[in-house]
Design an enzyme around this catalytic site. Structure first.
Site: not given
Lengths: 581, 581
Positions: A217, A398-399, A403, A444, A486, A557-558
């Protein structure tokens, strides 16, 4: 951050309505809490657990066969009243007495003891027991002053199993006492939780810090430390708990790695790997561990490690089946698995690079080394760009792009290094790199980059020095592979929008007679322009009406990372040329 | 806020080590993911699920009898590679083919389709299926473009149960297709999540807002709205899902209310009460609902509602037993409950105020009304002081003091109102108030305030107007009751440190001949002084070495609220006197 509620003052009542509805097979409501849907059988001691709410599945989530007979449900982080405790105990009681048990908090102790007095005055044989597992809340020698935290679970589980087995009230109390005496917990908190309806957290932990021994708590702990790695945290928890080992030589232990709410399963498993290894190094045999959320504190970030040293009796109760809303254990109605038990394998056994050196000539091997330098430059560049690429990708995807590119390019570089060292030509170095990129990066981008490098490698071959036309044809082959894989077309705001200008410029400059190094530089600029054109994109998957502020002005981004790679390789070639010239 | 990790780049690998260790009874690791610990039996189709990690228990947490045969485990929010998918499928495959299935994301679709091609080239009968339950990600008529979110769970569960039942590969694919066609999900997010090792959240939702239809990796949704109440949220979710009802007249539905990670069980149950009511009002019969965390997104705050419209076949698969690390369903090895099924009761049936009017005279009834005014003033004051009292309590306690005092004083006021209206004298009004306070507030303060008011009431009686000496004697009786109950002594930094100066001043002024109203004013000041003296307190439960900054200069919350109540009552008396004067 407790956000879903109607009237905060009725949060617990509203919670109970939903809990009872969703778990009508297990439980029914009574004034003050819940009891099992089936009446306690004659001759069986009733075990009634409880305390404040906000700790689900503790406490009402573990009412059912093999575990508790009833749970008294107080308001969030607040002891139920004596009247409520007595009410639930009365409903759970059959004819063999009732054990009321909670963690050791002043309010619970007072109210449940008052309830016991009341029940006895009504002729019900009642006993109370308070769990004291938290080593951080009082020093050795003052164990009875300690709070009850996740050790509530081991003690309640054993008491419930003992009652299910048919022990009388004195026997069930003896088991609860023995389980408690054998149980130790140490908890840590990384961030506080928010009471329903409150504007601010109940308490906070400074960013980057960890409160060691902080109560569930928010009660004060032992110390504040810098947030450690999982390995460091495991050492703190294991050392803290084992350092308070009860006076026993038992080597078999029940273990709970408990998440407080916001520290999620994946993190707990990372930590468990470290904890389990340390416990085994200390000679312990871990019996049916539990890794998950058993005693939470709303959405508090943090976790605790509980160890119960087992004797034969406690081990029998710990491993006994249970069937409750939130905790089920034991053989199910499914037929026993008929298949053979597998030999556990190791994760991630990699196949070695095959011998591909014989296909290459000297020029091809030199080409392989050039490819390695280019891939190394790309991997270095991408490692630095991971956060930015993730940010761009998070606008519409999805960010995970940063990575994925880092993982993939690093794997490609390593595979290219092995191949080049083995004497492979440019084609085989690229093919090895492409395969590694697809295998390690996933996602992907992983499969697409893998296909691109592989197609290029197959076109370049392992002999001779490719000219501009061959390089352009190789990139064109990669482009074709990508469109096939793709299913996207130019203008769909994907990496193709950078790749198509790139290959077209390359083909054009090759036809004009440029060297491939000159052609590549101009093509890289075309790719950068193509990447910019993807700004104002629509989300890849989504409705025509995206959240406005998330989709304006940010390129794909790609496409961006492809253009960045093209530029990096151009710089690398220029450097090589200047170095050679 | 994903904080527990070693090397972020190895998070998934480290997670798998711990997951496999903790669940060795269920699963073993293979390159690319996990499969059941027992080999797939001959003749049984293997169901291999997967996708990126960060969604536990999806996907590896549901590998086991009755559910999946294997799970491919990608990096966080990243599709596994085709090689990984093929590797897990090979390990899970027996001789009857394998269904590979994921949510509908570009990376998963590409990699798993490549894996299917690879497996077929090796002679393994393989099929791929992508789940498309998210109504927010594409409009009606474009269902095949939708993402897969928590509906993964209903589809994977039904496909797994169908395979367990012995259907051939075409049959298992047909069940997956049917489950997907019957499943709709709408999700909302209140706050983003943080990738392991990242310094910032992947995305954010503005405070007080809710992203409707936001994807489980933060992909754009339909709209941003102000955060509603639980009732409003239930309406949004139910309307959104039912508004996209598939073309069926079935009234039996499987339902999942899924927490994304930080929206905890108690909140989900509050919401479930509202959701279930609305679904039943629309004529639906809810079959074995699941309320909890089944498909998470690290520690994202938010939830989703999934409905699968059932026919007889889907209902059989939905309700079939399963035994996996994170999801167990079906009759356990426990003997079937032998007790009688209870009649469900309503929660919180209150006993009515008994008739106590006859014991009072007119002066006593006037006294009862004065007590009611004082208790009303206290309840009003405490309602305004809840946050501040919670803050003070959080320094050394669990922060529940404000909420407890508000609940208790409101209950006391209401009970006092009923008693006064029924014509009770001051003693019975106080006794009723004390009983209600203890019953409704719970916690330590609840039982103590209940005892204090009850003791005072018993001493004052229901006839005549008490003088200062009687009031002082009543408070002294309350003080004695508290010391007996709580086991604390003056100087222990509890509410006794305010109550003792109060009663001593009251006794002293009474002896000096003051009216009780005069005496009370002076005694209230003494209580305030006593409360201040508790600053610099030690934590009530804790080691001698508390966290320094948490324990300096803050008085005890219980002593503070007692002094505030004494002052409020003094003000109330003064007002009454002036009004009378």
């Amino acid at each position: 951050m407790t956000m879903v509620c109607n009237d905060p003052a009725r949060f617990t009542e509203d919670m109970l309505v939903g809990f009872l509805d969703a778990n009508a097979r297990y439980v029914v409501g009574v004034p003050g809490g819940v009891v099992r849907a089936h009446k306690t059988r004659p001759g069986k001691v009733a075990v009634v657990i409880g305390g404040g709410s906000g700790h689900y599945p503790a406490f009402c989530g573990t009412v059912g066969p093999g575990f508790a007979d009833g749970a008294v449900v107080g308001n969030v982080f607040t002891s139920p009243s004596a009247e409520e405790a007595a009410s639930v105990a009365r409903a759970a009681h059959s004819d063999a007495g009732v054990l009321l048990t909670t963690g050791n908090y002043a309010g619970d102790v007072m109210n449940f003891n008052l309830a016991v007095s009341q029940l006895r005055s009504e002729g019900i044989d009642a006993r109370y027991f308070a769990v004291t597992d938290d080593v951080a809340s009082a020093p050795r020698g003052q164990e009875s002053k300690r709070r009850g935290i996740a050790g509530d679970f081991t003690v309640f589980k054993c008491a419930g199993a003992a009652a299910e087995e048919g022990l009388d009230l004195a026997g069930v109390v003896r088991v609860a006492e023995a389980a408690n005496a054998a149980t130790r917990t140490l908890g840590v908190a990384f961030d506080g939780c928010t009471l329903p309806g409150a504007a601010k957290p109940l308490f906070t932990v400074p960013p980057g810090q960890m409160g060691v021994g902080l109560g569930i708590h928010g009660e004060p702990g032992i110390a504040e430390e810098a947030m450690p790695t999982a390995a460091g945290l495991a050492a703190t928890l294991v050392d803290g708990v084992l350092g308070d080992r009860p006076d026993t030589d038992e080597r078999r232990i029940a273990v709970i790695l408990n998440g407080l709410g916001r520290t999620k399963y994946e993190e707990l498993f990372v930590l468990w790997g470290e904890v389990a290894r340390r416990l085994r190094e200390r000679g312990y045999d871990i019996v049916e561990p539990e890794v998950g959320e058993l005693v939470t504190s709303l959405d508090m970030a943090g976790c605790s490690l509980t160890v119960m040293w087992l004797d034969d009796e406690l081990e029998r109760y710990w491993t006994a089946p249970a069937d409750t809303p939130a905790y089920r254990k034991g053989v199910s109605a499914l037929a026993a698995p008929s298949g053979e038990v597998r030999d556990p394998h190791e994760i991630g056994s990699d196949s070695a690079t095959t011998d591909i050196a014989d296909r290459a000539d000297d020029e091809g091997r030199e080409g392989g080394r050039v490819v390695l330098r280019a891939l190394t430059a790309m991997a270095d560049m991408l490692a630095g760009a991971e956060t930015e690429l993730g940010r761009i990708d998070a606008v519409a995807g999805d960010g995970d792009h940063g990575r994925g590119m880092v993982k993939g390019s690093a794997a490609a570089r390593d595979a290219a290094g092995s191949a080049a060292e083995a004497g492979a030509g440019q084609g085989s170095v690229l093919t090895a790199a492409g395969k590694a990129w697809a295998a390690k990066a996933g996602g992907t981008s992983g499969v697409l980059w893998g296909a691109l490098l592989t197609a290029l490698g197959e076109r370049l071959g392992d002999t001779g020095t490719p000219d501009a036309t061959t390089v352009a044809a190789g990139i064109r082959a990669g482009y074709d592979a990508l469109t096939q894989l793709g299913g996207a077309a130019p203008g769909d705001k994907t990496m193709l929008d950078a790749l198509l200008p790139f290959v077209e410029a390359l083909e054009h400059r090759a036809a004009e007679g440029d060297s491939w190094i000159q052609a590549w530089r101009i093509a890289a600029d075309a790719a950068t322009g193509g990447a910019r054109s993807t700004a104002g994109m629509r989300p890849k998957v989504g409705r025509a009406r995206p959240l406005a502020e998330r989709s304006v002005g940010t390129p794909d981004a790609g496409a961006t990372s492809l253009a960045m790679c093209a530029q990096t390789v151009a710089d690398c070639f220029t450097y090589i040329t200047q170095g050679d010239g």
